[in-house]
Design a protein around this motif. Structure first.
Motif, PDB file in Angstrom:
ATOM      1  N   ASP A  85       0.837  -1.184   0.000  1.00 22.36           N
ATOM      2  CA  ASP A  85       0.000   0.000   0.000  1.00 22.36           C
ATOM      3  C   ASP A  85       0.879   1.243   0.000  1.00 22.36           C
ATOM      4  O   ASP A  85       1.881   1.306   0.719  1.00 22.36           O
ATOM      5  N   HIS A  86       0.512   2.218  -0.816  1.00 23.08           N
ATOM      6  CA  HIS A  86       1.266   3.475  -0.899  1.00 23.08           C
ATOM      7  C   HIS A  86       0.338   4.660  -0.697  1.00 23.08           C
ATOM      8  O   HIS A  86      -0.578   4.885  -1.500  1.00 23.08           O
ATOM      9  N   GLY A  87       0.574   5.407   0.368  1.00 23.48           N
ATOM     10  CA  GLY A  87      -0.107   6.669   0.594  1.00 23.48           C
ATOM     11  C   GLY A  87      -1.612   6.590   0.744  1.00 23.48           C
ATOM     12  O   GLY A  87      -2.293   7.603   0.590  1.00 23.48           O
ATOM     13  N   GLY A  88      -2.151   5.428   1.004  1.00 29.72           N
ATOM     14  CA  GLY A  88      -3.597   5.307   1.132  1.00 29.72           C
ATOM     15  C   GLY A  88      -4.355   5.571  -0.150  1.00 29.72           C
ATOM     16  O   GLY A  88      -5.540   5.886  -0.112  1.00 29.72           O
ATOM     17  N   VAL A  89      -3.673   5.423  -1.303  1.00 28.39           N
ATOM     18  CA  VAL A  89      -4.342   5.662  -2.591  1.00 28.39           C
ATOM     19  C   VAL A  89      -4.142   4.534  -3.599  1.00 28.39           C
ATOM     20  O   VAL A  89      -4.863   4.470  -4.588  1.00 28.39           O
ATOM     21  N   GLU A  90      -3.165   3.648  -3.348  1.00 31.60           N
ATOM     22  CA  GLU A  90      -2.856   2.632  -4.350  1.00 31.60           C
ATOM     23  C   GLU A  90      -2.181   1.420  -3.737  1.00 31.60           C
ATOM     24  O   GLU A  90      -1.537   1.513  -2.695  1.00 31.60           O
ATOM     25  N   LYS A  91      -2.361   0.295  -4.398  1.00 30.31           N
ATOM     26  CA  LYS A  91      -1.625  -0.932  -4.084  1.00 30.31           C
ATOM     27  C   LYS A  91      -0.759  -1.204  -5.299  1.00 30.31           C
ATOM     28  O   LYS A  91      -1.233  -1.172  -6.431  1.00 30.31           O
ATOM     29  N   THR A  92       0.550  -1.468  -5.061  1.00 32.71           N
ATOM     30  CA  THR A  92       1.481  -1.687  -6.168  1.00 32.71           C
ATOM     31  C   THR A  92       2.301  -2.944  -5.932  1.00 32.71           C
ATOM     32  O   THR A  92       2.602  -3.294  -4.791  1.00 32.71           O
ATOM     33  N   GLY A  93       2.675  -3.599  -7.029  1.00 34.84           N
ATOM     34  CA  GLY A  93       3.531  -4.771  -6.941  1.00 34.84           C
ATOM     35  C   GLY A  93       4.193  -5.046  -8.277  1.00 34.84           C
ATOM     36  O   GLY A  93       3.637  -4.746  -9.334  1.00 34.84           O
ATOM     37  N   PRO A  94       5.415  -5.610  -8.225  1.00 32.39           N
ATOM     38  CA  PRO A  94       6.199  -5.805  -9.447  1.00 32.39           C
ATOM     39  C   PRO A  94       5.669  -6.907 -10.357  1.00 32.39           C
ATOM     40  O   PRO A  94       5.275  -7.971  -9.901  1.00 32.39           O
ATOM     41  N   LEU A  95       5.690  -6.611 -11.651  1.00 35.69           N
ATOM     42  CA  LEU A  95       5.370  -7.597 -12.683  1.00 35.69           C
ATOM     43  C   LEU A  95       6.640  -8.361 -13.050  1.00 35.69           C
ATOM     44  O   LEU A  95       7.750  -7.857 -12.854  1.00 35.69           O
ATOM     45  N   PRO A  96       6.501  -9.548 -13.640  1.00 34.88           N
ATOM     46  CA  PRO A  96       7.685 -10.323 -14.030  1.00 34.88           C
ATOM     47  C   PRO A  96       8.559  -9.624 -15.072  1.00 34.88           C
ATOM     48  O   PRO A  96       9.780  -9.748 -15.039  1.00 34.88           O
ATOM     49  N   SER A  97       7.926  -8.896 -16.002  1.00 37.81           N
ATOM     50  CA  SER A  97       8.662  -8.237 -17.094  1.00 37.81           C
ATOM     51  C   SER A  97       8.071  -6.864 -17.356  1.00 37.81           C
ATOM     52  O   SER A  97       6.873  -6.651 -17.147  1.00 37.81           O
ATOM     53  N   PRO A  98       8.873  -5.933 -17.878  1.00 38.90           N
ATOM     54  CA  PRO A  98       8.353  -4.603 -18.225  1.00 38.90           C
ATOM     55  C   PRO A  98       7.296  -4.682 -19.325  1.00 38.90           C
ATOM     56  O   PRO A  98       7.293  -5.604 -20.135  1.00 38.90           O
ATOM     57  N   LEU A  99       6.398  -3.700 -19.326  1.00 41.29           N
ATOM     58  CA  LEU A  99       5.377  -3.600 -20.355  1.00 41.29           C
ATOM     59  C   LEU A  99       5.809  -2.597 -21.417  1.00 41.29           C
ATOM     60  O   LEU A  99       6.508  -1.629 -21.119  1.00 41.29           O
ATOM     61  N   ALA A 100       5.381  -2.808 -22.651  1.00 43.63           N
ATOM     62  CA  ALA A 100       5.678  -1.891 -23.759  1.00 43.63           C
ATOM     63  C   ALA A 100       5.049  -0.531 -23.476  1.00 43.63           C
ATOM     64  O   ALA A 100       3.929  -0.448 -22.974  1.00 43.63           O
ATOM     65  N   ARG A 150     -13.688  -1.597  -2.423  1.00 44.90           N
ATOM     66  CA  ARG A 150     -13.374  -2.849  -1.733  1.00 44.90           C
ATOM     67  C   ARG A 150     -11.869  -2.991  -1.507  1.00 44.90           C
ATOM     68  O   ARG A 150     -11.440  -3.469  -0.460  1.00 44.90           O
ATOM     69  N   ILE A 151     -11.057  -2.560  -2.474  1.00 42.54           N
ATOM     70  CA  ILE A 151      -9.606  -2.606  -2.319  1.00 42.54           C
ATOM     71  C   ILE A 151      -9.167  -1.637  -1.217  1.00 42.54           C
ATOM     72  O   ILE A 151      -8.257  -1.936  -0.439  1.00 42.54           O
ATOM     73  N   ALA A 152      -9.829  -0.485  -1.117  1.00 38.67           N
ATOM     74  CA  ALA A 152      -9.500   0.503  -0.087  1.00 38.67           C
ATOM     75  C   ALA A 152      -9.647  -0.078   1.320  1.00 38.67           C
ATOM     76  O   ALA A 152      -8.940   0.343   2.239  1.00 38.67           O
ATOM     77  N   ARG A 153     -10.522  -1.042   1.488  1.00 35.18           N
ATOM     78  CA  ARG A 153     -10.738  -1.647   2.804  1.00 35.18           C
ATOM     79  C   ARG A 153      -9.707  -2.716   3.151  1.00 35.18           C
ATOM     80  O   ARG A 153      -9.691  -3.227   4.272  1.00 35.18           O
ATOM     81  N   LEU A 154      -8.842  -3.083   2.196  1.00 34.15           N
ATOM     82  CA  LEU A 154      -7.818  -4.106   2.445  1.00 34.15           C
ATOM     83  C   LEU A 154      -6.577  -3.434   3.028  1.00 34.15           C
ATOM     84  O   LEU A 154      -5.915  -2.656   2.350  1.00 34.15           O
ATOM     85  N   ASP A 155      -6.263  -3.735   4.265  1.00 38.90           N
ATOM     86  CA  ASP A 155      -5.148  -3.085   4.951  1.00 38.90           C
ATOM     87  C   ASP A 155      -3.797  -3.672   4.533  1.00 38.90           C
ATOM     88  O   ASP A 155      -3.670  -4.893   4.359  1.00 38.90           O
ATOM     89  N   GLY A 156      -2.823  -2.799   4.400  1.00 40.94           N
ATOM     90  CA  GLY A 156      -1.423  -3.184   4.237  1.00 40.94           C
ATOM     91  C   GLY A 156      -1.106  -3.976   2.994  1.00 40.94           C
ATOM     92  O   GLY A 156      -1.739  -3.847   1.956  1.00 40.94           O
ATOM     93  N   THR A 157      -0.085  -4.837   3.134  1.00 42.14           N
ATOM     94  CA  THR A 157       0.409  -5.659   2.035  1.00 42.14           C
ATOM     95  C   THR A 157      -0.585  -6.789   1.745  1.00 42.14           C
ATOM     96  O   THR A 157      -1.132  -7.395   2.654  1.00 42.14           O
ATOM     97  N   VAL A 158      -0.802  -7.047   0.444  1.00 44.24           N
ATOM     98  CA  VAL A 158      -1.711  -8.105   0.005  1.00 44.24           C
ATOM     99  C   VAL A 158      -1.036  -8.897  -1.107  1.00 44.24           C
ATOM    100  O   VAL A 158      -0.080  -8.432  -1.725  1.00 44.24           O
TER     101      VAL A 158
END
Length: 165
Positions: A85-100, A150-158
């Motif tokens: 979770d970042h800043g209470g606005v987004e959930k982020t996580g790394p993909l296996p490979s970069p996207l075009a 619904r995602i906003a209600r999920l606390d922390g790392t997921v």
């Protein structure tokens, strides 16, 4: 793309009222299954742009825009991503490979409910709050229904499982 689908669905719903034949029971339906996930017709080209996201017991769908980045995301699926979770606005996580990034602007101002890609970190992003313009953001599509709330209600790392719809 989604607006056209909504218009088509609205027109189809009123078909029986105007004297036109109503859709038959054998035609595909957009009704939800018991799990709350919409059913889809595998022959529908729009279904190619649908992804499913599962976080714990929560299930979401997202509709991808037509772009090289979205095509690259689809090519990597299925994938499991640990998201922070970042800043209470987004959930982020790394993909296996970069996207075009072909045809993408240098950055974006995503809306609440957007599905995005943060190119400098190679991260898939679920926007559930208001993020302002930032260089490196690519909007891939939109989360469907009330997914952002619904995602906003999920606390922390997921941990998110993402697969083609």
């Amino acid at each position: 793309m989604a607006v056209g689908c909504l218009a088509a669905a609205t027109t189809a719903c009123g078909a029986g009222e105007t004297g036109d034949p109503a859709p038959s029971a054998s035609e595909p339906s957009a009704e939800a299954t018991a799990s709350g996930t919409p059913t889809t017709d595998p022959s529908d080209p729009e279904d190619d742009m649908l992804i499913r996201i599962t976080i714990g017991e929560e299930r979401f769908t997202a509709t991808l825009e037509d772009s090289a980045a979205a095509d690259d995301l689809l090519a990597q699926l299925p994938v499991t991503i640990d998201m922070t979770d970042h800043g209470g606005v987004e959930k982020t996580g790394p993909l296996p490979s970069p996207l075009a990034l072909d045809g993408q602007p240098d950055g974006a101002d995503p809306d609440v409910g957007d599905l995005g890609y943060y190119a400098p970190g190679n991260d898939l992003v679920l926007y559930y709050g208001d993020q302002s313009y930032f260089p490196g953001i690519v909007v891939l599509g939109q989360l469907d229904g009330d997914a952002a709330a619904r995602i906003a209600r999920l606390d922390g790392t997921v941990t998110a499982s993402v697969e083609a719809g």
